[in-house]
Design an enzyme around this catalytic site. Structure first.
Site, PDB file in Angstrom:
ATOM      1  N   HIS A   1      -4.986   7.018  10.758  1.00 39.53           N
ATOM      2  CA  HIS A   1      -3.830   7.108   9.852  1.00 39.53           C
ATOM      3  C   HIS A   1      -4.194   6.919   8.387  1.00 39.53           C
ATOM      4  O   HIS A   1      -3.337   7.033   7.521  1.00 39.53           O
ATOM      5  CB  HIS A   1      -2.765   6.098  10.257  1.00 39.53           C
ATOM      6  CG  HIS A   1      -2.946   4.716   9.675  1.00 39.53           C
ATOM      7  ND1 HIS A   1      -4.109   3.996   9.801  1.00 39.53           N
ATOM      8  CD2 HIS A   1      -2.089   3.926   8.973  1.00 39.53           C
ATOM      9  CE1 HIS A   1      -3.953   2.828   9.208  1.00 39.53           C
ATOM     10  NE2 HIS A   1      -2.748   2.759   8.699  1.00 39.53           N
ATOM     11  N   GLY A   2      -5.443   6.628   8.094  1.00 33.61           N
ATOM     12  CA  GLY A   2      -5.800   6.414   6.697  1.00 33.61           C
ATOM     13  C   GLY A   2      -7.248   5.983   6.618  1.00 33.61           C
ATOM     14  O   GLY A   2      -8.001   6.114   7.588  1.00 33.61           O
TER      15      GLY A   2
ATOM     16  N   MET B   1      -6.549   5.563  -3.518  1.00 32.82           N
ATOM     17  CA  MET B   1      -5.932   6.260  -4.648  1.00 32.82           C
ATOM     18  C   MET B   1      -6.939   6.896  -5.612  1.00 32.82           C
ATOM     19  O   MET B   1      -6.537   7.625  -6.507  1.00 32.82           O
ATOM     20  CB  MET B   1      -5.003   5.314  -5.406  1.00 32.82           C
ATOM     21  CG  MET B   1      -5.704   4.126  -6.015  1.00 32.82           C
ATOM     22  SD  MET B   1      -4.485   3.025  -6.733  1.00 32.82           S
ATOM     23  CE  MET B   1      -5.514   1.637  -7.133  1.00 32.82           C
TER      24      MET B   1
ATOM     25  N   ASN C   1       0.813  -1.222   0.000  1.00 29.82           N
ATOM     26  CA  ASN C   1       0.000   0.000   0.000  1.00 29.82           C
ATOM     27  C   ASN C   1       0.846   1.272   0.000  1.00 29.82           C
ATOM     28  O   ASN C   1       0.312   2.366   0.161  1.00 29.82           O
ATOM     29  CB  ASN C   1      -0.977  -0.007   1.188  1.00 29.82           C
ATOM     30  CG  ASN C   1      -0.258  -0.017   2.521  1.00 29.82           C
ATOM     31  OD1 ASN C   1       0.965  -0.073   2.578  1.00 29.82           O
ATOM     32  ND2 ASN C   1      -1.013   0.039   3.602  1.00 29.82           N
TER      33      ASN C   1
ATOM     34  N   LEU D   1       3.418   6.976  -4.017  1.00 28.71           N
ATOM     35  CA  LEU D   1       3.745   8.389  -4.220  1.00 28.71           C
ATOM     36  C   LEU D   1       2.577   8.968  -5.011  1.00 28.71           C
ATOM     37  O   LEU D   1       2.177   8.385  -6.024  1.00 28.71           O
ATOM     38  CB  LEU D   1       5.051   8.515  -5.020  1.00 28.71           C
ATOM     39  CG  LEU D   1       5.315   9.890  -5.644  1.00 28.71           C
ATOM     40  CD1 LEU D   1       5.482  10.956  -4.579  1.00 28.71           C
ATOM     41  CD2 LEU D   1       6.553   9.839  -6.527  1.00 28.71           C
ATOM     42  N   GLU D   2       2.024  10.070  -4.556  1.00 27.65           N
ATOM     43  CA  GLU D   2       0.902  10.697  -5.269  1.00 27.65           C
ATOM     44  C   GLU D   2       1.235  12.135  -5.623  1.00 27.65           C
ATOM     45  O   GLU D   2       1.836  12.853  -4.828  1.00 27.65           O
ATOM     46  CB  GLU D   2      -0.356  10.717  -4.380  1.00 27.65           C
ATOM     47  CG  GLU D   2      -1.209   9.484  -4.510  1.00 27.65           C
ATOM     48  CD  GLU D   2      -2.541   9.586  -3.759  1.00 27.65           C
ATOM     49  OE1 GLU D   2      -3.157   8.541  -3.567  1.00 27.65           O
ATOM     50  OE2 GLU D   2      -2.956  10.693  -3.359  1.00 27.65           O
TER      51      GLU D   2
ATOM     52  N   ASN E   1       3.531   4.195  12.558  1.00 25.48           N
ATOM     53  CA  ASN E   1       3.813   2.884  13.179  1.00 25.48           C
ATOM     54  C   ASN E   1       5.017   3.078  14.090  1.00 25.48           C
ATOM     55  O   ASN E   1       6.161   2.981  13.626  1.00 25.48           O
ATOM     56  CB  ASN E   1       4.199   1.836  12.117  1.00 25.48           C
ATOM     57  CG  ASN E   1       3.029   1.148  11.471  1.00 25.48           C
ATOM     58  OD1 ASN E   1       1.880   1.498  11.708  1.00 25.48           O
ATOM     59  ND2 ASN E   1       3.317   0.164  10.645  1.00 25.48           N
TER      60      ASN E   1
END
Lengths: 178, 489
Positions: free
Chosen positions: B412-413, B389, B211, B214-215, B338
């Protein structure tokens, strides 16, 4: 000043390596022939890779688990049997021996790029412990022929299990962190 | 407790405090209650009963303080749930490698630029392709920089991101905008195995697989203008987000110490509900040695993300033919999600030194906290929450309430809701890359299966997840970032 104690890293004895000899007795006892997927099933898990492995005896169970590991990393049909790696593992029980065996095989991939498509597990005696000698046959990664699929971070202890379900039938569950 | 909420479909023994906070009372071996931040809808998603059992298991560990906490992106992990926070008293509590995870200091780095959407859109495909070529990604990716010597690796273990800056891969301002300044204290390379060093030798500056991503993103909406201005974000601006951790170096350290901690837990008479909860007293030789090794991996991860930022800048300058001044690439913030850290917190009016485990949870320190960089001290730290994404990621901000309720922690997501196998099944016969393209997102992946496994439907609704922590007053939204281009391993 604080003095940290020595950490007892898991003991693994690397026995042999190098090219596959031509002698028939050094040939793998099991070669998955690209059929690894028939030896294991992927179970539901939301984040990681949870597998159920089956075998007729503990040695076959370990061999099938090794096929499952490498089958997740690469299409095993593309792996040639041109090199051999051997290591031994000794643990308190079969479950820990399974995890240790897979961890060592994963280390061969991570450190040397070694991919295995055939395996032989030989049982070694030992009072109150499980000892195995594992031989893997395969080759090092060649990016022009091998498409690497899944990055396996580690073999976890979570839901780690080995059991005999009936005479001549063994089962293991393993969770890989991916 | 709120007895008026409709709890139909909610797992048993879960008591609502309000519409976004739920508690599991301390029963059996639990030393503290469990506390879950979620809406009823998020709690009703599949597999939540197993996750709540993990929240309860963590609550049985010695020295845990106040709550075993779960964030709204919580999902089933190994031992500790992913999206969990647990703080242990340093005096009589434990530290657990499983409470940090294999990918030590997996985290997120957000980069801002002086570019606007219209500056990059004509060159978007070319830019993504260049980044895809220049950023090593995929299974076992390596080779961003020359193989590092043992001495260099040991320096990275201790210096973290500062090693990269000292070698010309960044500026001192980057360190100021990195959690912990990009280096945890107490790192001791002698606590790291040879095998970990061997795995870490050529992976600094690599993205890896799974997972991690880079975006290239555009700031789509601002919710808190004052905080956005402080963070240097404005609508239409181009940003880049990096999600990666300590690669094989960290995985190996975790694996090595799970074995050590398994034996230690038995030696210290700690009963474990799950072998993966293996732990040792924080002050024990094993606990201190793990902390020293974990700090090495955390620092390696910060060096990795710093190095990736440098590679990204090089690729953008080359593709867009811009000067560094015109590109204006700068670090907004870098957060770990983490990690275990020794922190000072006030618990029921009493100052305590705690070992805070955040496994799939982001630090969210509020305004005026001394560990928040001076430039953000009046707003609270930027909190970076990547989504899937195809949807969006969020920048939020830390609050004083987070300090009071969650040991300064938040989600965190988005959190996975579908297994990888299910996702692949759902993706069969579909072209995920084309579907993303239809949304204006250019996607590139090294692995054939990656885009299917990481498809947007595999994740919870990130808007809902982030919304919970905003409504709870823990980490309100500052900006929404929409992906334009995605690179996966």
């Amino acid at each position: 000043m604080y003095q940290a104690p020595a950490v007892p890293w898991p003991q693994t004895k690397r026995i042999a390596g190098g090219a596959v000899p031509s002698s028939s007795q050094d040939r793998p006892s099991r070669w998955c022939h690209g059929r690894a997927a028939s030896f294991y099933t992927e179970l539901e898990h939301p984040a990681d890779l949870f597998l159920e492995i089956k075998g007729r005896d503990p040695a076959e169970l370990l061999e099938h688990a090794l096929f499952a590991l490498f089958d997740q990393i690469v299409d095993l049909r593309t792996v040639r049997l041109v090199r051999r790696r051997t290591f031994s593992v000794r643990e308190a029980d079969l479950t820990l021996a399974l995890r240790h065996t897979l961890t060592e095989a994963l280390a061969l991939f991570n450190l040397e790029g070694f991919l295995a498509a055939a395996a032989g597990v030989r049982w070694e005696g030992g009072e109150g412990t499980v000892g195995v000698v594992v031989t893997l046959w395969g080759e090092n990664v060649d990016r022009s022929r091998h498409e690497l699929q899944t990055e396996i971070k580690a073999v976890t202890y979570h839901r780690l299990l080995t059991e005999q379900t009936e005479p001549g039938a063994w089962r293991a569950t393993i969770l890989f962190d991916v | 407790m709120n007895a008026d909420l409709d709890t139909a479909g909610i797992p048993p023994r879960l008591i609502p405090c309000n519409d976004v906070i739920w508690e599991i009372p301390a029963t059996g071996d639990m030393r503290v209650p469990g506390r879950i931040y979620a809406t009823k809808e998020l709690l009703s998603s599949p597999g939540q009963s197993d996750v709540l059992a993990q929240v309860r298991n963590v609550a049985t560990l010695p020295g845990i303080v106040r709550y075993s906490l779960a964030m709204p992106d919580i999902h089933f992990g190994y031992g500790f749930p992913i999206g969990g926070v647990a703080a242990f008293s340093v005096e009589d509590g434990v530290i657990s490698p499983g409470g940090v995870g294999y990918d030590i200091n997996c985290g997120v780095r957000l980069l801002a630029t002086d570019l606007h959407r219209e500056d990059i859109e004509p060159a978007l495909k070319r830019t993504i392709d260049q980044l895809f070529r220049d950023i090593p990604a995929g299974v076992g990716s390596s080779g961003a920089i020359q193989k590092l010597s043992r001495r260099q690796l040991e320096t990275i273990c201790v210096r973290g991101a500062a090693w990269a800056v000292e070698n010309g891969y960044g500026t001192p301002a980057d360190l100021e905008r990195t959690e912990a300044g990009g280096a945890l204290p107490g790192a001791d390379p002698s606590a790291v195995s040879e095998r970990a060093f061997a795995r870490g030798t050529d992976q600094v500056g690599t993205l890896g697989a799974g997972n991690h991503f880079l975006e290239v993103q555009v700031v789509e909406e601002i919710f808190d203008r004052e905080a956005a201005t402080a963070f240097g974000l404005a609508e239409g601006q181009i940003t880049l987000m990096i999600h990666v951790g300590s690669r094989g170096f960290g995985y190996q350290i975790c694996d090595d110490y799970l074995g050590v901690m398994g034996r230690a837990a038995a030696a210290y008479g700690i009963r474990l509900a799950d072998r993966q909860l293996a732990c040792s007293p924080v002050t024990s030789p094993e606990g201190r040695r793990y902390l020293a090794a974990m700090a090495c991996a955390a620092n390696y991860a910060w060096a990795n993300r710093q190095m990736l930022m440098h590679l990204i800048e090089k690729a953008l300058l080359r593709t867009l033919s811009l000067s560094p001044q015109a590109l204006g690439l700068r670090l907004v913030y870098d957060v770990a999600h983490n990690i275990a850290k020794i922190e000072q917190h006030t618990v029921e009016g009493k100052a305590m030194t705690l070992c805070v485990h955040r496994k799939g949870a982001t630090r969210a320190f509020g305004p005026q906290h001394p560990e928040v960089p001076a430039v953000y001290r009046s707003t609270g730290q930027p909190v970076l929450i990547p989504g899937d994404m195809g949807t969006a990621s969020f920048v939020c901000k830390g609050t004083r309430q987070a300090m009071e309720e969650t040991f300064g922690s938040t989600c965190h997501g988005a959190g996975r809701v579908m297994s990888r196998a299910q996702a692949l099944k759902r993706a069969r016969g579909r072209a995920i890359e084309r579907e993303l393209g239809e949304k204006g997102i250019v996607a590139r992946a090294q692995g054939r299966k990656t885009l299917g496994e990481e498809m947007p439907e595999a994740y919870k609704d990130v808007e809902a997840v982030v919304g919970v922590m905003g409504r709870a007053g823990i980490s309100p939204r500052v900006a929404r970032l929409r992906p334009l281009g995605v690179i996966k391993g």
